[in-house]
Design a protein around this motif. Sequence first.
Motif, mmCIF file in Angstrom:
data_model
loop_
_atom_site.group_PDB
_atom_site.id
_atom_site.type_symbol
_atom_site.label_atom_id
_atom_site.label_comp_id
_atom_site.label_asym_id
_atom_site.label_seq_id
_atom_site.Cartn_x
_atom_site.Cartn_y
_atom_site.Cartn_z
ATOM 1 N N GLY A 64 0.827 -1.211 0.000
ATOM 2 C CA GLY A 64 0.000 0.000 0.000
ATOM 3 C C GLY A 64 0.852 1.246 0.000
ATOM 4 N N PRO A 65 0.216 2.429 0.025
ATOM 5 C CA PRO A 65 0.959 3.692 0.038
ATOM 6 C C PRO A 65 1.869 3.809 1.259
ATOM 7 C CG PRO A 65 -1.365 4.058 -0.444
ATOM 8 C CD PRO A 65 -1.238 2.632 -0.025
ATOM 9 N N ILE A 66 2.975 4.516 1.110
ATOM 10 C CA ILE A 66 3.921 4.710 2.210
ATOM 11 C C ILE A 66 3.310 5.632 3.264
ATOM 12 C CG2 ILE A 66 6.142 5.721 2.860
ATOM 13 C CD1 ILE A 66 7.260 4.814 0.217
ATOM 14 N N THR A 67 3.397 5.237 4.512
ATOM 15 C CA THR A 67 2.941 6.058 5.632
ATOM 16 C C THR A 67 4.126 6.317 6.553
ATOM 17 O OG1 THR A 67 0.741 5.034 5.544
ATOM 18 C CG2 THR A 67 1.316 6.232 7.549
ATOM 19 N N PRO A 68 4.708 7.525 6.523
ATOM 20 C CA PRO A 68 5.857 7.824 7.391
ATOM 21 C C PRO A 68 5.487 7.692 8.867
ATOM 22 C CG PRO A 68 5.619 9.493 5.678
ATOM 23 C CD PRO A 68 4.376 8.665 5.652
ATOM 24 N N LEU A 69 6.431 7.223 9.656
ATOM 25 C CA LEU A 69 6.231 7.082 11.098
ATOM 26 C C LEU A 69 7.034 8.156 11.829
ATOM 27 C CD1 LEU A 69 6.627 3.200 11.395
ATOM 28 C CD2 LEU A 69 4.510 4.513 11.110
ATOM 29 N N GLY A 70 6.651 8.406 13.078
ATOM 30 C CA GLY A 70 7.404 9.346 13.905
ATOM 31 C C GLY A 70 7.555 10.709 13.258
ATOM 32 N N ASN A 71 8.825 11.186 13.214
ATOM 33 C CA ASN A 71 9.084 12.510 12.644
ATOM 34 C C ASN A 71 9.630 12.440 11.228
ATOM 35 O OD1 ASN A 71 11.552 11.407 13.473
ATOM 36 N ND2 ASN A 71 12.467 13.396 13.851
ATOM 37 N N PHE A 72 9.364 11.340 10.523
ATOM 38 C CA PHE A 72 9.823 11.225 9.139
ATOM 39 C C PHE A 72 8.870 11.948 8.197
ATOM 40 C CE2 PHE A 72 12.311 7.670 10.818
ATOM 41 C CZ PHE A 72 13.534 7.906 10.187
ATOM 42 N N VAL A 73 9.433 12.440 7.091
ATOM 43 C CA VAL A 73 8.676 13.188 6.083
ATOM 44 C C VAL A 73 9.063 12.662 4.703
ATOM 45 C CG1 VAL A 73 8.128 15.451 5.127
ATOM 46 C CG2 VAL A 73 8.681 15.235 7.560
ATOM 47 N N LEU A 74 8.074 12.284 3.897
ATOM 48 C CA LEU A 74 8.317 11.835 2.533
ATOM 49 C C LEU A 74 8.166 13.029 1.595
ATOM 50 C CD1 LEU A 74 8.862 9.373 0.687
ATOM 51 C CD2 LEU A 74 6.390 9.152 0.422
ATOM 52 N N VAL A 75 9.243 13.317 0.838
ATOM 53 C CA VAL A 75 9.288 14.528 0.019
ATOM 54 C C VAL A 75 9.528 14.163 -1.440
ATOM 55 C CG1 VAL A 75 10.493 16.702 -0.386
ATOM 56 C CG2 VAL A 75 10.150 15.890 1.940
ATOM 57 N N ARG A 76 8.762 14.788 -2.324
ATOM 58 C CA ARG A 76 8.982 14.681 -3.767
ATOM 59 C C ARG A 76 9.880 15.845 -4.175
ATOM 60 N NH1 ARG A 76 4.179 15.581 -5.205
ATOM 61 N NH2 ARG A 76 3.434 13.431 -5.374
ATOM 62 N N THR A 77 11.090 15.547 -4.624
ATOM 63 C CA THR A 77 12.040 16.608 -4.950
ATOM 64 C C THR A 77 11.638 17.316 -6.233
ATOM 65 O OG1 THR A 77 13.451 14.992 -6.070
ATOM 66 C CG2 THR A 77 13.964 15.499 -3.777
ATOM 67 N N ALA A 106 3.567 12.969 5.811
ATOM 68 C CA ALA A 106 4.357 13.295 6.999
ATOM 69 C C ALA A 106 3.851 12.509 8.194
ATOM 70 C CB ALA A 106 4.302 14.793 7.290
ATOM 71 N N GLY A 107 4.781 12.068 9.031
ATOM 72 C CA GLY A 107 4.415 11.349 10.243
ATOM 73 C C GLY A 107 3.840 12.287 11.292
ATOM 74 N N PRO A 108 3.296 11.741 12.376
ATOM 75 C CA PRO A 108 2.656 12.572 13.409
ATOM 76 C C PRO A 108 3.650 13.326 14.286
ATOM 77 C CG PRO A 108 2.657 10.278 14.073
ATOM 78 C CD PRO A 108 3.199 10.308 12.669
ATOM 79 N N GLY A 109 4.927 12.939 14.232
ATOM 80 C CA GLY A 109 5.935 13.544 15.103
ATOM 81 C C GLY A 109 6.476 12.525 16.087
ATOM 82 N N LYS A 110 7.628 12.839 16.672
ATOM 83 C CA LYS A 110 8.268 11.892 17.586
ATOM 84 C C LYS A 110 7.884 12.174 19.034
ATOM 85 C CE LYS A 110 12.488 14.684 17.935
ATOM 86 N NZ LYS A 110 13.948 14.733 17.675
ATOM 87 N N LEU A 111 8.057 11.177 19.864
ATOM 88 C CA LEU A 111 7.813 11.321 21.295
ATOM 89 C C LEU A 111 9.118 11.683 21.994
ATOM 90 C CD1 LEU A 111 5.550 8.198 21.964
ATOM 91 C CD2 LEU A 111 4.815 10.573 21.700
ATOM 92 N N HIS A 112 9.048 12.624 22.922
ATOM 93 C CA HIS A 112 10.245 12.974 23.681
ATOM 94 C C HIS A 112 10.674 11.765 24.506
ATOM 95 C CE1 HIS A 112 12.894 14.983 26.592
ATOM 96 N NE2 HIS A 112 13.010 15.929 25.655
ATOM 97 N N PRO A 113 11.970 11.406 24.473
ATOM 98 C CA PRO A 113 12.408 10.166 25.140
ATOM 99 C C PRO A 113 12.231 10.159 26.651
ATOM 100 C CG PRO A 113 14.295 11.484 24.428
ATOM 101 C CD PRO A 113 13.074 12.103 23.810
ATOM 102 N N HIS A 114 12.143 11.339 27.293
ATOM 103 C CA HIS A 114 12.065 11.380 28.757
ATOM 104 C C HIS A 114 10.666 11.715 29.273
ATOM 105 C CE1 HIS A 114 16.364 10.962 28.755
ATOM 106 N NE2 HIS A 114 16.547 12.105 28.117
ATOM 107 N N THR A 115 9.965 12.592 28.576
ATOM 108 C CA THR A 115 8.645 13.014 29.054
ATOM 109 C C THR A 115 7.495 12.350 28.318
ATOM 110 O OG1 THR A 115 8.580 14.901 27.525
ATOM 111 C CG2 THR A 115 9.591 15.266 29.690
ATOM 112 N N GLY A 116 7.757 11.788 27.143
ATOM 113 C CA GLY A 116 6.695 11.166 26.363
ATOM 114 C C GLY A 116 5.791 12.160 25.651
ATOM 115 N N VAL A 117 6.150 13.449 25.686
ATOM 116 C CA VAL A 117 5.352 14.480 25.009
ATOM 117 C C VAL A 117 5.563 14.358 23.499
ATOM 118 C CG1 VAL A 117 5.062 16.973 24.667
ATOM 119 C CG2 VAL A 117 5.414 16.058 26.967
ATOM 120 N N ARG A 118 4.483 14.460 22.752
ATOM 121 C CA ARG A 118 4.558 14.377 21.299
ATOM 122 C C ARG A 118 5.090 15.693 20.728
ATOM 123 N NH1 ARG A 118 4.190 10.271 17.704
ATOM 124 N NH2 ARG A 118 2.321 9.474 18.763
#
Length: 263
Positions: A64-77, A106-118
């Motif tokens: 299926g279509p690519i779905t970026p995870l975390g803070n990854f972004v798929l870009v068409r140059t 674009a992914g939803p964003g990453k979680l902070h490793p210590h606080t868990g805040v998105r």
Amino acid sequence: MVSTRSSQYMALFTALASIATSSAFTINASTRCPSSTARTSLSMSAVEETVKSQCMLDGKKIRGPITPLGNFVLVRTKDTLAATDGGILLPDQSIERPTEGEVVAAGPGKLHPHTGVRITNPVTKGDSVLFGKFDGHDMNYNEEAVTMIRDDDVLLHYKGVRMTNENVRPCRDYILVELTVQKTETASGIVVAESVMKDYEACEGIVAKVGEGRMTSTGKFSDAPVKVGDRVKFRDYAGNGVKIEGKEHSLVRMVDILCALEA
């Protein structure tokens, strides 16, 4: 006699027509077309199946279509464009500059490793972005050149066909600085040859735009150390050069700003 027989034929014809109409309605009712909701559901399913069957990544079929995870972004140059005096847009291939592209997903964003805040992603689908020339991972997605980058690789983003002073927005903790034109003459009147200055990178200028700041562990943005209009000096080779509306600018991280100068 003839009139009586005609009346009988007419009554028989009416009865047969009534039976035929009733039968046709019953058959039509039992075999009626699906509702609009059902048709929409069927068509959407067909489209999804078609899209899934056509998704290819580096020459291989994927599910299926690519779905970026975390803070990854798929870009068409895309080509960096420059306008001539007549308004004709031409690819800028003479100077190595950051890569320009359009966000495919674009992914939803990453979680902070210590606080868990998105830490939310600063860009969304359809945004145009500028990122480092050698950042990310290049791929071939559905016979098209794309790059998977992180949100930290984005220098600035904007909406529209091309960058302007109005629509560009530095990403997070980046600052857009309009570079000062370097003098080719010293204070004592000695003229410096242009060949000597051609490889010199300016490291001071006027702040044109300020990013929203680096997101902290609590989800809030840190304050910028400078404001629009300030004259600043930053570390040598710390900036990323970009030309906007014919003027040279540099994108500099807030931590690379050394000091504010008197105007």
